[in-house]
Every structure is written in C-alpha cells, then in structure tokens.
Design an enzyme around this catalytic site. Structure first.
Site, PDB file in Angstrom:
ATOM      1  N   GLN A 313       0.828  -1.201   0.000  1.00 53.14           N
ATOM      2  CA  GLN A 313       0.000   0.000   0.000  1.00 53.14           C
ATOM      3  C   GLN A 313       0.866   1.256   0.000  1.00 53.14           C
ATOM      4  O   GLN A 313       0.549   2.247  -0.662  1.00 53.14           O
ATOM      5  CB  GLN A 313      -0.923   0.004   1.226  1.00 53.14           C
ATOM      6  N   GLU A 314       1.989   1.205   0.696  1.00 46.60           N
ATOM      7  CA  GLU A 314       2.871   2.369   0.779  1.00 46.60           C
ATOM      8  C   GLU A 314       3.597   2.638  -0.540  1.00 46.60           C
ATOM      9  O   GLU A 314       3.651   3.774  -1.009  1.00 46.60           O
ATOM     10  CB  GLU A 314       3.903   2.167   1.899  1.00 46.60           C
TER      11      GLU A 314
END
Length: 518
Positions: A313-314
């Site tokens: 996600q990052e």
C-alpha cells in the site's frame, strides 16, 4: 393378628437392584430433558460447517472464520467445548442435522421459506444476495432466459434452486440447470475461472472474497434480493437451543462483540477493483519472493503477510519510491521519521522495512488498552498514515456522536469527517485527511485478504501436484527397477533436462500430458 415382620435390609437391596436395572430407561437419565441439557451433559457443542474463507478455514493449523468465531463464543457461553465438522457442501450439512450428528449448522446459510419448514432458524446476523458469475472475457448473460443445464451448474442443497424453479415457472420457461452432487459453490467458481463451466451461482459475500484471489471471476447479474443469513438447528418441540441462541446473540449485539466480529470478517468493503487486484497478484508472483525474507525477519507483533500488505500500500514494493511530499522508500518514511529511527538510507529496503515496523510498533503502544486486541492494529495503521494526534480526534468525535471510540467499525465511519470544517473546527488538532486514512486501512485489509488467500491457493496447488506425482510415479522396490515396470532412467533424464532448461518440471505436470500433446 400377628404383625408382619418387615426385613428393611432385604427391601432396600431389592429396590436398589430394581433401580439399577430400570435407571437407563428413566427419561431424565437416559437422555437429558432438553437439548441444551444434552449438550452440556455431553460437554460438547457439535457444529457442522463448510470450508470457506468466511465461514471456517485454517492457517498454520489455527482455525478462523466468522462462523467459527461465533460458534466458539457460543460454546464458551454454554460452558462446553466446540467440535467442528467440515462438510463438502450444503446438502451434507443438513444430512448431519437429519442424522443427529450436529446440534447446529453454522455455515453462512440463507433463511428461506422451504428450509424453515424442516429446520429451526436462529437469529440473522448479516445478509447476502445470490448472483450469477462468469469468467472475465467470456460472454456475459444479461438474463437467465436462455441458460441451459450444459451452461449453468449449482451446488447441492443451494437455496437458489428454489428461486430458479420459481423463475422457470413464472418468467423463463426455457431455463434449465444442473446440480453437481460432489462440489460446493467455491469449487464450482473455480471451475468457472478454469473454463470448465460457463456459469454458477453463489452468494455475494462469498463471491467478493473469492474475487480477492481470483479477480477474473465477474458478476453477471443478481438472481435474488438481499436474503438474511442464519444458523439452523433441529425443528421439534424443544426450543431450549433456540432460546439460548437468541439470548447469546442479544448479548453479543448489546456489548458490541457481534459488530466487532462482523467488522473483522465483513468490513473489508465490496468495492472490488479488477485491475488493482490483478496487478497486486502479479506483484506477489514477481516481486514478493525477494522481499518475503525481510518481511518475515522484521514482522514481530503482526503477521508477515500483513506487513507485506502495508508495504505494498505504501510503495507497491518499490524501494526507490518517492512521493511529491518527500516521503521515500519501501515504507514511505518522512526524512524526520527516518532520522528519529536511525535510518541512513530510506531507499534501502531492509532499513525501510525495519524502520517502518518500529514506527508502527510505536503507534501500537499508544493505542489505549481499552481497544480490543485484534482491532489495535487498525487504529495504529490509521495513526501511521495521518498522525496519532488526529487518531485521538477521531476517537473523541466518535464518542461525541454516540459511537464507541474503542470500536474500529465506529471510528472508521467518522474518519472522513476530519476533513469537513463543521467537525474539524471543533476538534483539538484540527483538519486531517481522514478519508485518506480510511482508504489506506481498507486497502491494506484487502491486500492482506488477497495475499493470504492467494498463498493458500498456491500451497494447495503444490500439494495437489505432489499427490498427483505420487500417483503417477508410485514408489517401487530396487528389485522392480530392472523389470521395466517403472521408467526410472527416463524419469531422471527428463527431470534433469527440465531443470537445466528451466522448462516446467515433471513435478508439476500431470500424467499423460505428453500424450495429450501428440
């Protein structure tokens, strides 16, 4: 008249012998006087279910699932142990009730008028609709009108059979279908994506979870409206189990436990994104193998697969990732955060993962002890994304609006309000991109679900391949090798050739694959 002398000792012995002989036939001994008493006397609640990601599953030998967790809590409520029996399909579940082999069916079963004629429903705890599914890229039907038994197959005992029969009688006289007595809905969905079957029908929640691992499965149309999901027990004059279930669910609802469990298993959202999921699963195959050792090394308080989902996600697992705001690296750390953690190179994958984990642990340590253990991670992740001070504001706002500040289900609903002036103007720490924190946590949960399911599927395929190999090439004694009953030398030469040329190994090939090619 002479008094009769009574031998009390003799009568006592006779009465005792008679009682021993007749005792098993006395109703309150041979069987308990009601179903709850029987369960407690047995010390065991017998629950039958099916193996799906939602109802019951196992990871590393540990059971989990919405229905499993509720059943375990109900067994604890009754003061007995839980015994779970896993069946292949719904029809087999009801056989267990009919044959007295189960006290309850807890398997995401839909309440309908036909089932309640023969079985006792419990309280409803969520709802689903029945949907027709097909494989992406294949023909999508817009109506049931022309579907035939060669195209549509459903699982035995599936509630939709009654709906299909009604539709055939009222709207689509040409409609026909087939029931596969040996497969459940999940297996039939697998047949659809493998091209073995055109269409099948499953419930909307099961489809949503299945798509996290198999994004090529698509919904063609809804067959039914929303239908309540419930547990089932035997239907007779004994209502003690039904009463206990009602009390149990009322208690779970009042103290918020039911909402927390439903949030855990159903709160991942239904906004399925085909492209995003497919891209993620491709990265699992192409990139994750190199990063997995690092995730396993630094994941301490959380599962490594959750850590991998956070990193994706990052940065989409890109160690060189950089945002316009200046955050960099696998875990997208700010320069100040990196310095406080002693990180010298944010683009070094190991340093970034190590630092990200330590920062997340710091957020975890700040989450109030009143927050349930299995929800603390979601509060920490929201704080990781928008700052812990804004998480305090979100909890305060939840309490002010009559929600539970210790419930992630309640708090996450208020996160988008942190960017709206009527709300943030009255909060201690002001404006925050709460909607982004909400999406951040939800995306991580979706990636985690996809990753866990996908890795399980890979493990299952490897196991099946190994079992097939064992069947295709059974073990033979050394004395048999010279009798040419087993092509041992040929097998070795082909295996070596395949290994050296990096072509698909025989270890993952079915018997007769060469014959099919010829």
């Amino acid at each position: 008249m002479k008094k009769l002398k009574i031998n009390y000792l003799f009568i006592g012995i006779l009465a005792l012998l008679l009682a021993v002989a007749l005792w098993p036939s006395i109703p309150w001994f041979g069987k308990a006087d009601n179903r709850i008493a029987a369960i407690q006397a047995r010390g065991e609640l017998r629950v039958s279910t099916i193996n799906t990601p939602l109802t019951y599953n196992e990871i590393n030998g540990k059971p989990f699932g919405l229905d499993y967790e509720l059943a375990k809590q109900f067994a604890d409520y009754l003061g007995v142990k839980l015994k779970v029996t896993v069946r292949q399909n719904i029809s087999q579940l009801f056989d267990d009730l009919d044959n007295g082999n189960a006290d309850l069916l807890a398997a995401g079963l839909v309440y309908n008028s036909e089932r309640v004629k023969n079985y006792q429903p419990g309280p409803t705890y969520y709802s689903v609709s029945q949907q027709l599914v097909y494989k992406v890229g294949q023909y999508r039907p817009r109506t049931l009108g022309n579907l035939t038994a060669e195209q549509l197959t459903v699982a035995p005992g599936h509630v939709v059979v009654n709906d299909l029969q009604t539709l055939k009688e009222t709207k689509f006289p040409e409609l026909s279908w087939k029931v596969d007595d040996k497969k459940g809905s999940a297996e039939l969905m697998e047949d659809v994506i493998e091209g073995k079957l055109d269409y099948t029908i499953a419930d909307s929640v099961a489809i949503s979870l299945f798509q996290r691992v198999h994004p090529e499965l698509a919904v063609a149309l809804d067959i039914t409206d929303e239908q309540p999901v419930t547990w089932f027990s035997p239907l007779d004059g004994d209502n003690t189990l039904s009463a206990a279930l009602l009390d149990f669910f009322n208690e779970m609802n009042e103290d918020g436990t039911l909402a927390r469990i439903e949030e855990k298993y159903l709160g991942h959202g239904d906004d399925f994104d085909y492209v995003d999921t497919r891209t993620f699963l491709r990265a699992v195959d192409a990139v994750l193998p190199q990063l997995k050792p690092l995730f396993e090394k630094y994941a301490e308080e959380i599962d490594w697969r959750l850590l991998a989902a956070i990193a994706y996600q990052e940065s989409h697992w890109d160690a060189q990732a950089t945002s316009p705001t200046g955050v960099r690296g696998m875990m997208m750390l700010t320069k100040n955060t990196a310095q406080s953690l002693g990180i010298t190179d944010r683009t070094d994958a190991e340093q970034s993962i190590s630092g990200g984990v330590r920062y997340l642990q710091d957020m975890m340590s700040k989450v109030p002890e009143s927050v349930p253990e299995n929800e603390r991670i979601w509060f920490a992740l929201a704080a990781y994304n928008m700052g812990y001070a804004h998480m305090l504001d979100a909890r305060a706002l939840t309490a002010k609006t009559k929600g539970n500040p210790d419930s992630w289900a309640d708090v996450k609903q208020r996160l988008p309000l942190l960017s709206q002036k009527p709300y943030y103007s009255k909060l201690t720490y002001g404006y925050a991109r709460g909607h982004e924190a909400y999406a951040y946590v939800e995306n991580i949960r979706k990636y985690q679900i996809s990753l866990v399911g996908y890795l399980q599927e890979k493990e299952k395929q490897a196991t099946e391949a190994a079992m097939q190999l064992a069947q295709d090439y059974p073990a033979v004694s050394p004395t048999e090798l010279g009798k040419e009953k087993f092509p041992f030398l040929s097998f070795l030469s082909q295996s070596s050739s395949n290994y050296l040329t990096h072509s698909p190994s025989l270890l993952f090939s079915r018997k007769g694959s060469e014959e099919k090619q010829n």
